[in-house]
Design an enzyme around this catalytic site. Structure first.
Site, PDB file in Angstrom:
ATOM      1  N   GLY A  12       0.780  -1.242   0.000  1.00 60.22           N
ATOM      2  CA  GLY A  12       0.000   0.000   0.000  1.00 60.22           C
ATOM      3  C   GLY A  12       0.807   1.285   0.000  1.00 60.22           C
ATOM      4  O   GLY A  12       0.297   2.326   0.409  1.00 60.22           O
ATOM      5  N   ASN A  14       1.703   3.033  -2.614  1.00 58.66           N
ATOM      6  CA  ASN A  14       1.037   3.964  -3.532  1.00 58.66           C
ATOM      7  C   ASN A  14      -0.244   4.513  -2.916  1.00 58.66           C
ATOM      8  O   ASN A  14      -0.518   5.710  -3.028  1.00 58.66           O
ATOM      9  CB  ASN A  14       0.717   3.268  -4.868  1.00 58.66           C
ATOM     10  CG  ASN A  14       1.869   3.316  -5.834  1.00 58.66           C
ATOM     11  OD1 ASN A  14       2.147   4.356  -6.436  1.00 58.66           O
ATOM     12  ND2 ASN A  14       2.570   2.204  -5.966  1.00 58.66           N
ATOM     13  N   VAL A  88     -11.454  -7.372 -11.306  1.00 62.54           N
ATOM     14  CA  VAL A  88     -12.522  -6.385 -11.095  1.00 62.54           C
ATOM     15  C   VAL A  88     -13.681  -6.740 -12.021  1.00 62.54           C
ATOM     16  O   VAL A  88     -13.551  -6.713 -13.239  1.00 62.54           O
ATOM     17  CB  VAL A  88     -12.028  -4.942 -11.385  1.00 62.54           C
ATOM     18  CG1 VAL A  88     -13.165  -3.955 -11.227  1.00 62.54           C
ATOM     19  CG2 VAL A  88     -10.876  -4.581 -10.452  1.00 62.54           C
ATOM     20  N   ASN A 102      -5.989   1.953 -13.211  1.00 68.25           N
ATOM     21  CA  ASN A 102      -4.998   1.074 -12.588  1.00 68.25           C
ATOM     22  C   ASN A 102      -3.602   1.604 -12.896  1.00 68.25           C
ATOM     23  O   ASN A 102      -3.396   2.259 -13.918  1.00 68.25           O
ATOM     24  CB  ASN A 102      -5.136  -0.337 -13.174  1.00 68.25           C
ATOM     25  CG  ASN A 102      -4.118  -1.312 -12.623  1.00 68.25           C
ATOM     26  OD1 ASN A 102      -3.879  -1.357 -11.405  1.00 68.25           O
ATOM     27  ND2 ASN A 102      -3.498  -2.089 -13.489  1.00 68.25           N
ATOM     28  N   HIS A 104       0.245   0.113 -13.515  1.00 66.97           N
ATOM     29  CA  HIS A 104       0.963  -1.135 -13.789  1.00 66.97           C
ATOM     30  C   HIS A 104       2.452  -0.816 -13.895  1.00 66.97           C
ATOM     31  O   HIS A 104       2.827   0.156 -14.563  1.00 66.97           O
ATOM     32  CB  HIS A 104       0.450  -1.767 -15.089  1.00 66.97           C
ATOM     33  CG  HIS A 104       1.073  -3.097 -15.367  1.00 66.97           C
ATOM     34  ND1 HIS A 104       0.607  -4.260 -14.791  1.00 66.97           N
ATOM     35  CD2 HIS A 104       2.145  -3.442 -16.099  1.00 66.97           C
ATOM     36  CE1 HIS A 104       1.363  -5.273 -15.193  1.00 66.97           C
ATOM     37  NE2 HIS A 104       2.312  -4.801 -15.984  1.00 66.97           N
TER      38      HIS A 104
HETATM   39  C1  GAR Z   1       2.970  -1.213  -7.646  1.00 64.49           C
HETATM   40  O1  GAR Z   1       4.260  -1.202  -8.207  1.00 64.49           O
HETATM   41  C2  GAR Z   1       1.929  -1.343  -8.730  1.00 64.49           C
HETATM   42  O2  GAR Z   1       2.319  -0.764  -9.945  1.00 64.49           O
HETATM   43  C3  GAR Z   1       1.835  -2.843  -8.885  1.00 64.49           C
HETATM   44  O3  GAR Z   1       1.896  -3.326  -7.577  1.00 64.49           O
HETATM   45  C4  GAR Z   1       2.755  -2.470  -6.819  1.00 64.49           C
HETATM   46  C5  GAR Z   1       2.071  -2.188  -5.502  1.00 64.49           C
HETATM   47  O4  GAR Z   1       2.981  -1.593  -4.627  1.00 64.49           O
HETATM   48  N1  GAR Z   1       0.619  -3.222  -9.546  1.00 64.49           N
HETATM   49  C6  GAR Z   1       0.561  -4.265 -10.367  1.00 64.49           C
HETATM   50  O5  GAR Z   1       1.513  -4.992 -10.584  1.00 64.49           O
HETATM   51  C7  GAR Z   1      -0.775  -4.469 -11.041  1.00 64.49           C
HETATM   52  N2  GAR Z   1      -0.681  -5.427 -12.101  1.00 64.49           N
HETATM   53  P1  GAR Z   1       2.450  -0.866  -3.311  1.00 64.49           P
HETATM   54  O6  GAR Z   1       1.506  -1.843  -2.606  1.00 64.49           O
HETATM   55  O7  GAR Z   1       3.669  -0.590  -2.508  1.00 64.49           O
HETATM   56  O8  GAR Z   1       1.739   0.378  -3.750  1.00 64.49           O
END
Ligand code: GAR
Length: 189
Positions: A12, A14, A88, A102, A104
């Site tokens: 979490g 982000n 989703v 989203n 990525h």
């Molecule tokens: C982030 O790097 C995001 O881009 C990725 O998961 C990470 C979450 O990090 N999302 C994906 O790979 C979606 N396919 P966080 O929990 O520290 O924000």
């Protein structure tokens, strides 16, 4: 005030960065965190900013009447996926009129699709020998990582990179980019 709801499954960082960015904003409010993981680090991180969390079961995500009801109750205008790993379903997308985005951690369409999340993506970039990576912010549809692209930003893959060092560089790009893109989308609603 535009209400946004963040979906996150994991650490979490982000989600927290977005909550920090909008803390005290007069125009955008992070109304809630929705997750399927009662152990998600995102829950504690968001509580630091007074953002409440709703935990839904796998069944509730698959047949999402409760999720949709809660989005409506919160008058949600935009849903933001920040490290959200469940599928989703269409009723969720429809409930916010397609206003669901989203982030990525690669330059889609490279290294997207089912199973491509988090460190799996960075490992795939290194295994492919790519000279650059980056981030993609895109709309969410029922095709995994297939919605139209809103914004991409690039960073180099450096000699000697490990999945961890690359992930850190990509995370920095995410922190710098995602909140401002969300703000712009919210203003344009
Ligand atoms: C982030 O790097 C995001 O881009 C990725 O998961 C990470 C979450 O990090 N999302 C994906 O790979 C979606 N396919 P966080 O929990 O520290 O924000």
């Amino acid at each position: 005030m535009v209400n946004i709801v963040i979906f996150a499954s994991g650490n979490g960082t982000n989600a927290e960065n977005i909550a920090r960015y909008f803390a005290g904003s007069g125009s955008v409010r992070v109304a809630a965190l929705f997750t399927g993981n009662p152990h998600a680090g995102a829950i504690e991180r968001m509580s630091r900013y007074g953002v409440p969390c709703r935990i839904f079961t796998r069944e509730q995500w698959n047949c999402p009447t409760d999720v949709v009801d809660e989005l409506r109750r919160l008058d949600t205008r935009l849903v933001v996926l920040a490290g959200f790993l469940s599928m989703v379903r269409k009723p969720i997308i429809d409930a916010v009129g397609g206003n669901i985005v989203n982030i990525h951690p690669s330059l889609l369409p490279r290294h997207g699709g089912k199973g491509m999340w988090g460190m799996n993506v960075h490992r795939a970039v290194l295994e492919a020998g790519d000279g650059e990576s980056g981030i993609t912010i895109h709309y969410v549809t029922d095709v995994v990582d297939g919605g139209s692209i809103i914004c991409q930003r690039r960073c180099p893959v450096l000699p000697g990179d490990t999945p961890e060092t690359l992930a850190e560089r990509v995370h920095q790009l995410e922190y710098e980019t995602f909140p401002a893109v969300i703000e712009q989308l919210a203003m344009d609603l």
